[in-house]
Design an enzyme around this catalytic site. Structure first.
Site, PDB file in Angstrom:
ATOM      1  N   CYS A  47       0.833  -1.219   0.000  1.00  0.00           N
ATOM      2  CA  CYS A  47       0.000   0.000   0.000  1.00  0.00           C
ATOM      3  C   CYS A  47       0.858   1.256   0.000  1.00  0.00           C
ATOM      4  CB  CYS A  47      -0.959  -0.009   1.188  1.00  0.00           C
ATOM      5  SG  CYS A  47      -2.293  -1.213   1.015  1.00  0.00           S
ATOM      6  N   ALA A  50       2.121   1.634  -3.515  1.00  0.00           N
ATOM      7  CA  ALA A  50       1.030   2.100  -4.374  1.00  0.00           C
ATOM      8  C   ALA A  50       0.743   3.584  -4.144  1.00  0.00           C
ATOM      9  CB  ALA A  50      -0.233   1.266  -4.120  1.00  0.00           C
ATOM     10  N   GLU A  51       0.662   4.002  -2.893  1.00  0.00           N
ATOM     11  CA  GLU A  51       0.356   5.409  -2.616  1.00  0.00           C
ATOM     12  C   GLU A  51       1.505   6.312  -3.037  1.00  0.00           C
ATOM     13  OE1 GLU A  51      -1.791   8.422   0.434  1.00  0.00           O
ATOM     14  OE2 GLU A  51      -1.976   6.264   0.717  1.00  0.00           O
ATOM     15  N   THR A  52       2.721   5.849  -2.884  1.00  0.00           N
ATOM     16  CA  THR A  52       3.885   6.650  -3.289  1.00  0.00           C
ATOM     17  C   THR A  52       3.846   6.948  -4.782  1.00  0.00           C
ATOM     18  OG1 THR A  52       5.272   5.783  -1.503  1.00  0.00           O
ATOM     19  CG2 THR A  52       6.413   6.679  -3.433  1.00  0.00           C
TER      20      THR A  52
END
Length: 127
Positions: A47, A50-52
């Site tokens: 996660c 993915a957020e980065t």
């Protein structure tokens, strides 16, 4: 410098951006150091990856004078990874004035799906 001394989370996790544009961001992250107690890639690490990269794409989409913050993320973990690196590809599916949404596909070294995530970022003025 030791791992704890690095400033940003993506640095501490060893995330390396390989390609970046508003439409597509590609990054690599080592499994080692990002595992849960059973030696499997931690779902939270997926996660963060993915957020980065979704946020990186959203920031490029938003442009100068803007900031982006993730407001919603979901992730489906398909299989585990225990060694090597994982590679993530974020693809923009919506780019507006106030929201940007990316689908992020994370794969192991042989191209098998590890995780699929979706991230929506809010675009705001930086000041």
């Amino acid at each position: 410098m030791n791992e704890a001394g690095k400033g940003h989370l993506h640095e501490r996790m060893g995330i390396e951006i390989l390609e970046a544009s508003a439409e597509r961001v590609v990054a690599r992250m080592p499994v080692k150091g990002n595992t849960q107690p059973y030696g499997l890639l931690h779902g939270g690490a997926s996660c963060v990856l993915a957020e980065t990269i979704g946020s990186t794409g959203a920031a490029l989409h938003a442009g100068p004078g803007k900031m982006v913050v993730g407001i919603e993320i979901n992730a489906t973990h398909h299989r585990s990874a225990t060694s090597g690196d994982v590679t993530a590809v974020a693809t923009r599916v919506h780019g507006g004035r106030t929201l940007a949404t990316y689908v992020i596909e994370i794969a192991d070294e042989v191209g098998r799906a590890v995780c699929t995530a979706r991230l929506t970022c809010l675009i705001r003025d930086a000041s």
